[in-house]
Write a protein that holds these residues in place. Structure first.
Motif, PDB file in Angstrom:
ATOM      1  N   GLY A 157      12.449  10.337  -8.352  1.00 27.96           N
ATOM      2  CA  GLY A 157      13.352  10.940  -9.325  1.00 27.96           C
ATOM      3  C   GLY A 157      14.149  12.111  -8.788  1.00 27.96           C
ATOM      4  N   ILE A 158      14.434  12.112  -7.486  1.00 26.85           N
ATOM      5  CA  ILE A 158      15.163  13.219  -6.854  1.00 26.85           C
ATOM      6  C   ILE A 158      16.399  12.683  -6.143  1.00 26.85           C
ATOM      7  CG2 ILE A 158      13.154  14.730  -6.607  1.00 26.85           C
ATOM      8  CD1 ILE A 158      12.896  13.757  -3.695  1.00 26.85           C
ATOM      9  N   PRO A 159      17.470  13.480  -6.080  1.00 30.61           N
ATOM     10  CA  PRO A 159      18.679  13.044  -5.375  1.00 30.61           C
ATOM     11  C   PRO A 159      18.668  13.387  -3.891  1.00 30.61           C
ATOM     12  CG  PRO A 159      19.127  15.073  -6.549  1.00 30.61           C
ATOM     13  CD  PRO A 159      17.701  14.707  -6.863  1.00 30.61           C
ATOM     14  N   ARG A 160      17.880  14.382  -3.506  1.00 32.74           N
ATOM     15  CA  ARG A 160      17.842  14.854  -2.124  1.00 32.74           C
ATOM     16  C   ARG A 160      16.412  14.896  -1.608  1.00 32.74           C
ATOM     17  NH1 ARG A 160      21.980  17.647   0.143  1.00 32.74           N
ATOM     18  NH2 ARG A 160      23.888  17.812  -1.082  1.00 32.74           N
ATOM     19  N   LEU A 161      16.224  14.495  -0.377  1.00 30.84           N
ATOM     20  CA  LEU A 161      14.896  14.606   0.220  1.00 30.84           C
ATOM     21  C   LEU A 161      14.458  16.065   0.288  1.00 30.84           C
ATOM     22  CD1 LEU A 161      12.489  13.273   1.582  1.00 30.84           C
ATOM     23  CD2 LEU A 161      13.775  13.284   3.733  1.00 30.84           C
ATOM     24  N   GLN A 162      15.419  16.951   0.379  1.00 28.86           N
ATOM     25  CA  GLN A 162      15.126  18.386   0.386  1.00 28.86           C
ATOM     26  C   GLN A 162      14.231  18.783  -0.795  1.00 28.86           C
ATOM     27  OE1 GLN A 162      18.322  21.152  -0.812  1.00 28.86           O
ATOM     28  NE2 GLN A 162      18.088  22.097   1.210  1.00 28.86           N
ATOM     29  N   ASP A 163      14.417  18.141  -1.935  1.00 31.25           N
ATOM     30  CA  ASP A 163      13.627  18.483  -3.122  1.00 31.25           C
ATOM     31  C   ASP A 163      12.133  18.264  -2.889  1.00 31.25           C
ATOM     32  OD1 ASP A 163      16.005  19.066  -4.486  1.00 31.25           O
ATOM     33  OD2 ASP A 163      16.196  17.013  -5.225  1.00 31.25           O
ATOM     34  N   ALA A 164      11.784  17.219  -2.143  1.00 32.08           N
ATOM     35  CA  ALA A 164      10.373  16.950  -1.854  1.00 32.08           C
ATOM     36  C   ALA A 164       9.814  17.954  -0.860  1.00 32.08           C
ATOM     37  CB  ALA A 164      10.208  15.524  -1.325  1.00 32.08           C
ATOM     38  N   SER A 222      24.668  19.037   5.722  1.00 28.74           N
ATOM     39  CA  SER A 222      23.825  19.967   6.475  1.00 28.74           C
ATOM     40  C   SER A 222      22.550  20.327   5.733  1.00 28.74           C
ATOM     41  CB  SER A 222      24.614  21.239   6.805  1.00 28.74           C
ATOM     42  OG  SER A 222      25.039  21.882   5.615  1.00 28.74           O
ATOM     43  N   ARG A 223      22.488  20.029   4.450  1.00 28.42           N
ATOM     44  CA  ARG A 223      21.315  20.395   3.661  1.00 28.42           C
ATOM     45  C   ARG A 223      20.205  19.354   3.723  1.00 28.42           C
ATOM     46  NH1 ARG A 223      23.446  21.061  -2.182  1.00 28.42           N
ATOM     47  NH2 ARG A 223      21.207  21.266  -2.602  1.00 28.42           N
ATOM     48  N   SER A 224      20.584  18.066   3.607  1.00 27.49           N
ATOM     49  CA  SER A 224      19.522  17.099   3.387  1.00 27.49           C
ATOM     50  C   SER A 224      20.020  15.668   3.463  1.00 27.49           C
ATOM     51  CB  SER A 224      18.912  17.332   1.998  1.00 27.49           C
ATOM     52  OG  SER A 224      17.952  16.355   1.664  1.00 27.49           O
ATOM     53  N   TRP A 225      19.102  14.760   3.782  1.00 29.20           N
ATOM     54  CA  TRP A 225      19.312  13.345   3.540  1.00 29.20           C
ATOM     55  C   TRP A 225      19.351  13.123   2.028  1.00 29.20           C
ATOM     56  CZ3 TRP A 225      19.763   9.507   7.317  1.00 29.20           C
ATOM     57  CH2 TRP A 225      19.489   9.909   8.629  1.00 29.20           C
ATOM     58  N   THR A 226      20.120  12.127   1.600  1.00 28.25           N
ATOM     59  CA  THR A 226      20.292  11.874   0.169  1.00 28.25           C
ATOM     60  C   THR A 226      20.028  10.406  -0.157  1.00 28.25           C
ATOM     61  OG1 THR A 226      22.663  11.554   0.557  1.00 28.25           O
ATOM     62  CG2 THR A 226      21.945  13.747  -0.165  1.00 28.25           C
ATOM     63  N   PHE A 227      19.827  10.137  -1.440  1.00 29.28           N
ATOM     64  CA  PHE A 227      19.486   8.789  -1.897  1.00 29.28           C
ATOM     65  C   PHE A 227      20.706   8.097  -2.497  1.00 29.28           C
ATOM     66  CE2 PHE A 227      15.489  11.169  -1.923  1.00 29.28           C
ATOM     67  CZ  PHE A 227      14.682  10.317  -1.188  1.00 29.28           C
ATOM     68  N   ASP A 228      21.804   8.120  -1.758  1.00 28.52           N
ATOM     69  CA  ASP A 228      23.043   7.591  -2.309  1.00 28.52           C
ATOM     70  C   ASP A 228      23.097   6.071  -2.333  1.00 28.52           C
ATOM     71  OD1 ASP A 228      23.268   8.900   0.459  1.00 28.52           O
ATOM     72  OD2 ASP A 228      24.759   7.313   0.601  1.00 28.52           O
ATOM     73  N   LEU A 229      22.097   5.380  -1.812  1.00 28.22           N
ATOM     74  CA  LEU A 229      22.042   3.929  -1.924  1.00 28.22           C
ATOM     75  C   LEU A 229      21.470   3.492  -3.266  1.00 28.22           C
ATOM     76  CD1 LEU A 229      20.637   2.993   1.621  1.00 28.22           C
ATOM     77  CD2 LEU A 229      23.018   2.996   0.878  1.00 28.22           C
ATOM     78  N   ALA A 259       0.817  -1.222   0.000  1.00 35.77           N
ATOM     79  CA  ALA A 259       0.000   0.000   0.000  1.00 35.77           C
ATOM     80  C   ALA A 259       0.844   1.261   0.000  1.00 35.77           C
ATOM     81  CB  ALA A 259      -0.930   0.000   1.223  1.00 35.77           C
ATOM     82  N   ILE A 260       2.001   1.224   0.681  1.00 35.79           N
ATOM     83  CA  ILE A 260       2.866   2.399   0.814  1.00 35.79           C
ATOM     84  C   ILE A 260       4.279   1.979   0.446  1.00 35.79           C
ATOM     85  CG2 ILE A 260       3.703   4.215   2.356  1.00 35.79           C
ATOM     86  CD1 ILE A 260       1.301   3.502   4.207  1.00 35.79           C
ATOM     87  N   SER A 261       4.810   2.513  -0.639  1.00 35.20           N
ATOM     88  CA  SER A 261       6.159   2.127  -1.046  1.00 35.20           C
ATOM     89  C   SER A 261       7.190   2.728  -0.094  1.00 35.20           C
ATOM     90  CB  SER A 261       6.437   2.572  -2.482  1.00 35.20           C
ATOM     91  OG  SER A 261       6.500   3.983  -2.588  1.00 35.20           O
ATOM     92  N   LEU A 262       8.393   2.176  -0.124  1.00 30.33           N
ATOM     93  CA  LEU A 262       9.451   2.592   0.789  1.00 30.33           C
ATOM     94  C   LEU A 262      10.680   3.029   0.010  1.00 30.33           C
ATOM     95  CD1 LEU A 262      10.689   2.787   3.679  1.00 30.33           C
ATOM     96  CD2 LEU A 262      11.365   0.379   3.414  1.00 30.33           C
ATOM     97  N   GLY A 263      11.137   4.242   0.282  1.00 27.71           N
ATOM     98  CA  GLY A 263      12.394   4.729  -0.254  1.00 27.71           C
ATOM     99  C   GLY A 263      13.374   4.920   0.891  1.00 27.71           C
ATOM    100  N   LEU A 264      14.630   4.522   0.677  1.00 26.90           N
ATOM    101  CA  LEU A 264      15.615   4.563   1.752  1.00 26.90           C
ATOM    102  C   LEU A 264      16.754   5.519   1.425  1.00 26.90           C
ATOM    103  CD1 LEU A 264      15.792   0.764   2.576  1.00 26.90           C
ATOM    104  CD2 LEU A 264      14.841   2.562   4.038  1.00 26.90           C
ATOM    105  N   CYS A 265      16.990   6.432   2.350  1.00 32.50           N
ATOM    106  CA  CYS A 265      18.152   7.307   2.251  1.00 32.50           C
ATOM    107  C   CYS A 265      19.372   6.574   2.793  1.00 32.50           C
ATOM    108  CB  CYS A 265      17.923   8.584   3.065  1.00 32.50           C
ATOM    109  SG  CYS A 265      16.580   9.614   2.459  1.00 32.50           S
TER     110      CYS A 265
END
Length: 329
Positions: A94-101, A77-84, A65-71
């Motif tokens: 489709g974003i590299p930084r959670l900050q974008d959302a 200092s700016r943001s968690w990132t999707f480097d995994l 029901a709810i997909s999972l994305g992992l940082c």
């Protein structure tokens, strides 16, 4: 990489609790109705607040029901990132930084870019990062999409007691370790240290004669305490100077946390390598070298705990979630 500072000179640590409090509900009163496939939970195994949502999502069977994305475990200092993820970009958003959302929700968002966060996939905007409410809403608002045999983690007849226990655990333990670790004066540290271990002693006394914190099954209260206890010896004891004794030297709590760890949904949602990497690499104002310790030896997490002698049923009238192919780490 600038990780930022977590301490304010000569002031006790105060957590920023200015969260986005929009809720996803069955009636959609905040504009976001429960709808399978619409939302993506962004979390990180490194973060105790986020790991709560991973555990509850798994226990309730909300995976479809709810997909999972992992940082990844580290951030600047700016943001968690999707480097995994391949190319460092979340494959759904489709974003590299959670900050974008966050910026998609509020341009120039100035408060904390935190996990967990739930993102509306269509708009790419964060709906909420109110970690305490997210798990409660998973339990109550998403009930139509729970798996068969899902446990009652927030049963109506125990909610008042769960809330009371959660308030103490949050103040003295969950946040208490941070108040020790991010203290910027001896006075602030001493006060935080005393409050933390008073809280741990209170929890230990409560758990002497009962298997779980509230009632005879796992509840929301156990999830909230577990994610702090799981990090105690690997991180908080040394890194945050919470060193009256190790968790493994507190017999009741050590048996309790191993009982949960060996329960499907808990240990398989715990990644000790990412936990250590996060705290020791990101908190450079505490650990300037960024060196991650090799210890402690974590193999004893699988040793017998003996808590089943106290009775209780982990999932009540429900069942355990299906096992994962391999543990998280």
């Amino acid at each position: 990489m600038d990780q930022g500072s977590y301490r304010t000179a000569d002031k006790p640590y105060e957590r920023d609790t200015r969260y986005i409090e929009t809720r996803i509900t069955r009636d959609g009163r905040d504009g976001y109705p429960v709808e399978p496939g619409r939302y993506r939970l962004i979390a990180a195994y490194a973060c105790p607040w986020a790991t709560r949502t991973i555990i509850v999502r798994r226990l309730l069977g909300l995976d479809d029901a709810i997909s999972l994305g992992l940082c990844g475990p580290t951030h600047d200092s700016r943001s968690w990132t999707f480097d995994l993820d391949p190319d460092g970009v979340d494959p759904v958003l489709g974003i590299p930084r959670l900050q974008d959302a966050y910026f998609a929700r509020t341009p120039g968002y100035s408060k904390g870019i935190t996990v967990p966060a739930i993102v509306d996939v269509g708009s790419g905007a964060v709906v909420t990062n109110d970690f305490a409410q997210i798990t409660i809403d998973f339990e109550l608002e998403w009930v139509d999409f729970h798996r068969p045999g899902a446990p009652q983690l927030y049963p109506e007849d125990l909610r008042a007691e769960i809330d009371e226990v959660n308030a103490v655990v949050y103040r003295d333990v969950n946040n208490g370790v941070y108040r020790c670790g991010f203290a910027s004066s001896q006075q602030a540290y001493d006060a935080a240290y005393d409050q933390l271990f008073a809280g741990l002693d209170w929890v230990s006394e409560r758990l002497k004669g009962q298997r779980y914190l509230v009632g005879d099954t796992i509840t929301e209260a156990d999830v909230r305490l577990f994610t702090t206890l799981a990090r105690f010896d690997p991180v908080y004891h040394g890194h945050f100077k919470c060193n009256r004794e190790k968790l493994s030297e507190m017999p009741v709590l050590w048996a309790y946390v191993r009982d949960l760890f060996q329960t499907p949904g808990f240990g398989d949602s715990t990644n000790f390598a990412q936990i250590k990497q996060h705290y020791y690499e990101v908190h450079r104002d505490i650990n300037p070298s960024g060196i991650v310790p090799k210890g402690p030896d974590l193999r004893n997490w699988f040793s017998p705990h003996g808590r089943e002698k106290l009775g209780g049923r982990p999932f009540g009238a429900g069942t355990a979630p299906d096992p994962l192919p391999t543990p998280a780490g």
